[in-house]
Design a protein around this motif. Structure first.
Motif, PDB file in Angstrom:
ATOM      1  N   LEU A   1      -7.952  -3.243   4.318  1.00 37.51           N
ATOM      2  CA  LEU A   1      -8.977  -2.263   3.520  1.00 37.51           C
ATOM      3  C   LEU A   1      -9.975  -1.512   4.330  1.00 37.51           C
ATOM      4  CD1 LEU A   1      -9.708  -4.138   0.337  1.00 37.51           C
ATOM      5  CD2 LEU A   1      -8.528  -2.080   0.385  1.00 37.51           C
TER       6      LEU A   1
ATOM      7  N   PHE B   1       0.502  -0.099  -4.658  1.00 35.11           N
ATOM      8  CA  PHE B   1       0.072  -1.107  -5.409  1.00 35.11           C
ATOM      9  C   PHE B   1      -1.269  -1.027  -5.379  1.00 35.11           C
ATOM     10  CE2 PHE B   1       3.879  -4.288  -5.282  1.00 35.11           C
ATOM     11  CZ  PHE B   1       4.764  -3.394  -5.421  1.00 35.11           C
ATOM     12  N   ASP B   2      -1.935  -1.972  -6.456  1.00 35.04           N
ATOM     13  CA  ASP B   2      -3.310  -1.948  -6.429  1.00 35.04           C
ATOM     14  C   ASP B   2      -3.874  -3.401  -5.529  1.00 35.04           C
ATOM     15  OD1 ASP B   2      -3.057  -4.396  -7.898  1.00 35.04           O
ATOM     16  OD2 ASP B   2      -3.506  -3.576  -9.892  1.00 35.04           O
ATOM     17  N   TRP B   3      -5.045  -3.481  -5.533  1.00 32.91           N
ATOM     18  CA  TRP B   3      -5.596  -4.323  -4.543  1.00 32.91           C
ATOM     19  C   TRP B   3      -4.864  -5.997  -4.847  1.00 32.91           C
ATOM     20  CZ3 TRP B   3     -11.612  -4.424  -3.130  1.00 32.91           C
ATOM     21  CH2 TRP B   3     -11.776  -3.007  -2.743  1.00 32.91           C
ATOM     22  N   PHE B   4      -4.963  -6.319  -6.200  1.00 30.83           N
ATOM     23  CA  PHE B   4      -4.390  -7.519  -6.578  1.00 30.83           C
ATOM     24  C   PHE B   4      -2.849  -7.594  -6.171  1.00 30.83           C
ATOM     25  CE2 PHE B   4      -1.648  -9.927  -9.594  1.00 30.83           C
ATOM     26  CZ  PHE B   4      -2.189 -11.270  -9.278  1.00 30.83           C
ATOM     27  N   GLY B   5      -2.047  -6.611  -6.459  1.00 29.19           N
ATOM     28  CA  GLY B   5      -0.682  -6.450  -6.283  1.00 29.19           C
ATOM     29  C   GLY B   5      -0.433  -6.606  -4.738  1.00 29.19           C
TER      30      GLY B   5
ATOM     31  N   ALA C   1       0.769  -1.260   0.077  1.00 26.39           N
ATOM     32  CA  ALA C   1       0.092  -0.082   0.096  1.00 26.39           C
ATOM     33  C   ALA C   1       0.854   1.364  -0.049  1.00 26.39           C
ATOM     34  CB  ALA C   1      -0.814  -0.014   1.264  1.00 26.39           C
TER      35      ALA C   1
ATOM     36  N   LEU D   1      -6.215  -8.920   3.638  1.00 27.47           N
ATOM     37  CA  LEU D   1      -6.278  -7.339   2.729  1.00 27.47           C
ATOM     38  C   LEU D   1      -7.586  -6.968   3.019  1.00 27.47           C
ATOM     39  CD1 LEU D   1      -5.596  -6.431   0.254  1.00 27.47           C
ATOM     40  CD2 LEU D   1      -7.027  -7.945  -1.083  1.00 27.47           C
TER      41      LEU D   1
ATOM     42  N   VAL E   1      -1.156 -10.171  -3.768  1.00 25.08           N
ATOM     43  CA  VAL E   1       0.172 -11.347  -4.098  1.00 25.08           C
ATOM     44  C   VAL E   1       1.305 -11.033  -3.081  1.00 25.08           C
ATOM     45  CG1 VAL E   1       1.730 -11.477  -5.914  1.00 25.08           C
ATOM     46  CG2 VAL E   1      -0.629 -11.357  -6.288  1.00 25.08           C
TER      47      VAL E   1
END
Lengths: 207, 207, 207
Positions: free
Chosen positions: B78, B30-34, B26, B74, B37
């Motif tokens: 969030l 990065f985006d949520w997917f990144g 974060a 995650l 991972v």
């Protein structure tokens, strides 16, 4: 060995993946050898991680065609130089078709080795996406896939479509085609409409 | 499958490791997917390297709970956003407990597969520490562990304690607890008293 | 276990590879532990990738000597500090001899496991070169080998010489020596005459 339709698509995908690695390497002033290695890793890296996780011999050690394909890709970049980018849309299409096929190959190879579907979906996504992550590590950049592309989500959706149709006892060819088509469709739509995942933002840099 | 005390600690450790990866992701936009991972790799990367070196199927391919655990991590990031850092001390404790358990799991799995103790100590340390190294490579930073943390030394000491008590024919449960406790203790003391290893300095940049 | 000539060369090579990793780690202000890990990875990383691809137990898990060799290398760097660079030419020679031997070991181990020659040549090159790539990833730099060194080409030529002489049914010892000598020769000549591969240039940064 007769070369079938699937083989041709696989070589096209390998070629397109290798081109993406070689072009990034060129932009980072790598030499020919470095560019070849980055192209090769981009093309076969995902399948190699999958095969190591499944405890199989990596597929490119059984067949010289992946090495040759990468060599052709390097020759093409050397020969056409920046004119190559006239074919930008063609590459994007090849790359997406390659991705779609890689996902289906990854899913099926995993199922064949007796793993459950959720592992197969992961392995399909790794087959499609891990090569690009390894490419970005080699050129010392933050992997593109973690910030911008809808790439990986397309892989996961393709894997889920495979799972759904397999559960409904659909015909295998139809299942393969639908799975690949859904990867392709999600990717093309995401790029066309500039859809991307929300960023995870943090006001604090402290970790 | 009954879930025992060890399982619960393992999930807590996985959760804490995943949180550390997701928060760093974060901070790097990065985006949520990144982020997912990176969190997953942080949590399971060490054990995966261990299992590949021991020629075993990676543990997270046998059980969906590690994927789910990372998903919960995650969701927590969030949902709580920066408020999550109110629980900073709790995370540090979870992370350290997870580390301690990962070391014991790594040592035992290696011994079970017939390797000698020195390999087991290495594998215990790899289980605890390699995930963080992979996390730092993915976010394109020099691994934290090589410059600041006493992390890895704690793992090695935990492995040595296991070895010593095993050689003295101590009870297995006592051996496990003492080994884990020594990892925890070394880490907590190192952080509390800001103990770190000396840097290797070089006046010359020439290599 | 009697220690033969080959073992001694292998330890010399391991030592020289470890020194190169440790010195780069020192230049990047790593701590002792970090430097040890980077030195170890530089020394055994290539052979580890080879063994994982061939589905063998990594060689350094069967014998403590590689860990010890790296420890001696760390002690040497700590003790001699920058004076170590008086021996710069000696290190370059050790490093090149180590490389030459690593290539021969990689080729032979691959053939012994029933793979064809083109895989063996790749594995010889990976044995020699992948450790340095992993070192550069750990210190967060673009791998040197992709931009400047003729390193990998020397490995490939050594592999080709092995193949050629093996095809001509030459004596095995002679084949080994000639293969190793050609690696050494290509590398020394390339450094002496500053030969490097052409860069792949691209006017466009767009990818």
């Amino acid at each position: 060995m007769s070369i079938g339709f699937i083989d041709i698509i696989e070589y096209v995908g390998t070629f397109a993946f290798a081109i993406s690695g070689i072009r990034l390497a060129a932009a980072n002033r790598f030499d020919w050898f470095g560019a070849y290695v980055v192209g090769f890793v981009t093309a076969v890296g995902g399948g190699t991680v999958r095969d190591l996780l499944l405890d199989l011999t990596p597929f490119w050690m059984l067949n010289t065609s992946y090495l040759i394909c990468t060599g052709v890709a390097l020759a093409a970049v050397l020969f056409f130089k920046d004119n190559l980018m006239r074919f930008k849309n063609a590459f994007f299409l090849f790359d997406s078709i390659g991705l779609a096929l890689f996902v289906v190959v990854g899913v099926e190879k995993t199922l064949l080795n007796g793993f459950p579907f959720w592992v197969a979906i992961l392995m399909g996504s790794i087959t499609g996406a891990a090569g690009g992550v390894m490419r970005d590590i080699l050129i010392n950049e933050v992997p593109l896939i973690f910030r911008k592309e809808i790439y990986a989500i397309a892989c996961i959706i393709g894997g889920l479509v495979y799972w759904l149709m397999h559960s409904l006892h659909c015909d295998q060819i139809l299942t393969q085609l639908s799975s690949a088509a859904s990867v392709l469709l999600v990717r093309l739509l995401a790029v066309k409409y500039k859809i991307s995942l929300p960023l995870l933002e943090s006001s604090s840099q402290e970790v």
